[in-house]
Design an enzyme around this catalytic site. Structure first.
Site, PDB file in Angstrom:
ATOM      1  N   PRO A  31       0.744  -1.308  -0.005  1.00 10.28           N
ATOM      2  CA  PRO A  31      -0.084  -0.099  -0.022  1.00 10.28           C
ATOM      3  C   PRO A  31       0.863   1.315  -0.264  1.00 10.28           C
ATOM      4  O   PRO A  31       0.345   2.309  -0.084  1.00 10.28           O
ATOM      5  CB  PRO A  31      -0.971   0.036   1.210  1.00 10.28           C
ATOM      6  CG  PRO A  31       0.144  -0.989   2.185  1.00 10.28           C
ATOM      7  CD  PRO A  31       0.823  -1.660   1.288  1.00 10.28           C
ATOM      8  N   ASP A  54       3.609   1.334 -11.639  1.00  7.19           N
ATOM      9  CA  ASP A  54       2.706   2.167 -11.356  1.00  7.19           C
ATOM     10  C   ASP A  54       2.710   3.219 -10.653  1.00  7.19           C
ATOM     11  O   ASP A  54       3.707   3.716 -10.051  1.00  7.19           O
ATOM     12  CB  ASP A  54       1.737   1.247 -10.609  1.00  7.19           C
ATOM     13  CG  ASP A  54       0.914   0.148 -11.977  1.00  7.19           C
ATOM     14  OD1 ASP A  54       1.080   0.304 -12.932  1.00  7.19           O
ATOM     15  OD2 ASP A  54       0.206  -0.780 -11.101  1.00  7.19           O
ATOM     16  N   LYS A  76      -1.492   5.245 -14.203  1.00  5.65           N
ATOM     17  CA  LYS A  76      -2.755   5.556 -14.684  1.00  5.65           C
ATOM     18  C   LYS A  76      -3.391   6.517 -13.717  1.00  5.65           C
ATOM     19  O   LYS A  76      -3.721   6.158 -12.614  1.00  5.65           O
ATOM     20  CB  LYS A  76      -3.571   4.077 -14.706  1.00  5.65           C
ATOM     21  CG  LYS A  76      -3.057   3.240 -15.758  1.00  5.65           C
ATOM     22  CD  LYS A  76      -3.789   1.892 -15.867  1.00  5.65           C
ATOM     23  CE  LYS A  76      -3.224   0.959 -16.870  1.00  5.65           C
ATOM     24  NZ  LYS A  76      -3.956  -0.276 -16.784  1.00  5.65           N
ATOM     25  N   GLY A 107       1.082  -1.322  -7.396  1.00  4.58           N
ATOM     26  CA  GLY A 107       0.649  -1.223  -5.914  1.00  4.58           C
ATOM     27  C   GLY A 107      -0.327  -2.393  -5.389  1.00  4.58           C
ATOM     28  O   GLY A 107      -0.976  -3.012  -6.106  1.00  4.58           O
ATOM     29  N   GLY A 108      -0.213  -2.632  -4.118  1.00  4.76           N
ATOM     30  CA  GLY A 108      -1.119  -3.472  -3.443  1.00  4.76           C
ATOM     31  C   GLY A 108      -0.655  -4.930  -4.029  1.00  4.76           C
ATOM     32  O   GLY A 108       0.596  -5.043  -3.850  1.00  4.76           O
ATOM     33  N   ASP A 109      -1.537  -5.907  -4.497  1.00  2.86           N
ATOM     34  CA  ASP A 109      -1.300  -7.060  -4.906  1.00  2.86           C
ATOM     35  C   ASP A 109      -1.465  -7.291  -6.344  1.00  2.86           C
ATOM     36  O   ASP A 109      -2.329  -6.665  -6.836  1.00  2.86           O
ATOM     37  CB  ASP A 109      -1.863  -8.206  -4.210  1.00  2.86           C
ATOM     38  CG  ASP A 109      -1.876  -9.606  -4.456  1.00  2.86           C
ATOM     39  OD1 ASP A 109      -0.964 -10.217  -3.831  1.00  2.86           O
ATOM     40  OD2 ASP A 109      -2.287 -10.054  -5.592  1.00  2.86           O
ATOM     41  N   MET A 191     -11.435   2.569  -5.001  1.00  5.03           N
ATOM     42  CA  MET A 191     -11.796   3.171  -6.025  1.00  5.03           C
ATOM     43  C   MET A 191     -12.929   4.096  -5.999  1.00  5.03           C
ATOM     44  O   MET A 191     -13.873   4.121  -6.886  1.00  5.03           O
ATOM     45  CB  MET A 191     -11.482   2.564  -7.346  1.00  5.03           C
ATOM     46  CG  MET A 191      -9.925   2.052  -7.693  1.00  5.03           C
ATOM     47  SD  MET A 191      -9.850   0.949  -9.154  1.00  5.03           S
ATOM     48  CE  MET A 191     -10.431  -0.439  -8.455  1.00  5.03           C
ATOM     49  N   GLY A 220      -3.255   5.403   2.507  1.00  5.37           N
ATOM     50  CA  GLY A 220      -2.873   4.407   3.595  1.00  5.37           C
ATOM     51  C   GLY A 220      -1.341   3.849   3.289  1.00  5.37           C
ATOM     52  O   GLY A 220      -0.900   3.782   2.091  1.00  5.37           O
TER      53      GLY A 220
END
Length: 267
Positions: A31, A54, A76, A107-109, A191, A220
């Site tokens: 995150p 990203d 994006k 980002g994230g998974d 989102m 976060g």
């Protein structure tokens, strides 16, 4: 980061006399806190020749790449400039076919609303070796970093994670919002900054208690993290008054009442 290059050429079979094919590794960046990357993720970044990144990756790790590593920005931006997914796929294939060790840093998974499987399939179709390194998903980590468990004994036995970039009445939305409202699970919205009024209205129309606790967590896992707390009935207004910005995760359910009061933002 440098702009994404213009990539051209076939994605068909590699000629026999072409250089040895490299590899692509999809790496989940978590995150935002670089300390949440896995050891394997850091190993793959240390080996990389090219990093395709990203917008929401932990940017601090890019400063620690070995000299000569090329970083390609494929951000994006919501309602702004973005690199089409088809071009990202082609970049990965082209760079790997040039013999490079490519890390696709996300980002994230990679497989949680990250379009990671699309990139895996593109690599496989082109005969490019591909590996996936899971990351810490913001759907669970961001609430946790704000003191909110997505499950808690006696309160909820599950959680539902939704991409809410489309409002409930959009023809492209496939979510059964009536079913979500009746599910009895914690609702985690990704989102949803722009659609939060429509989403909360839909949940209320389908019978959710207006007093259900709700919390929105912005940025976060970074030093800009802030938390806005309310109820299902007013979280959209709270978010608007607080100028909530993406990226943000909204949690709706009894567990949202656990939000860390030391992180609450003034609105």
């Amino acid at each position: 980061m440098i702009p994404a290059p213009r990539v051209s050429g076939s994605t068909g079979p590699t000629p026999a006399d072409a250089p040895a094919v490299g590899r692509v590794t999809l790496v989940g960046g978590g995150p935002g806190d670089p300390g949440l990357l896995t050891r394997r993720a850091l190993d793959r970044l240390a080996e990389a020749d090219v990093v395709v990144a990203d917008r929401l990756v932990p940017h601090a790790v890019l400063r620690d790449l070995r000299p000569g590593v090329r970083v390609v920005d494929v951000s994006k931006v919501p309602r702004g400039a973005f690199v089409p997914q088809e071009q990202i796929n082609q970049i990965l294939v082209t760079e790997a076919r040039a013999g490079h060790r490519v890390v696709r840093l996300k980002g994230g998974d990679p497989f949680v609303f990250g379009r990671g499987m699309e990139e895996v399939l593109a690599c496989r179709a082109a005969g490019v070796p591909v590996e996936v390194v899971p990351g810490v998903s913001s759907a669970v980590a961001v609430p946790e970093l704000a003191g909110v468990p997505v499950t808690h004994r006696g309160l909820t036995q599950g959680f539902t994670v939704l991409a809410a970039h489309l409002p409930p009445d959009d023809p492209g939305s496939t979510v059964d919002w009536a079913g979500v409202a009746r599910s009895g699970t914690t609702i985690v919205l990704l989102m949803a900054v722009q659609t939060l009024p429509e989403v909360t209205d839909a949940l209320l129309r389908h019978g959710m208690d207006p007093a259900t606790a709700a919390v929105s967590v912005e940025n976060g896992g970074t030093d800009r993290q802030r938390v806005l707390r309310g109820s299902l009935a007013d979280i959209a207004d709270v978010a608007a008054a607080g100028h909530l910005c993406a990226p943000a995760v909204t949690v709706i359910g009894a567990v949202a009442a656990f939000a860390d009061v030391t992180q609450l933002a003034d609105v």
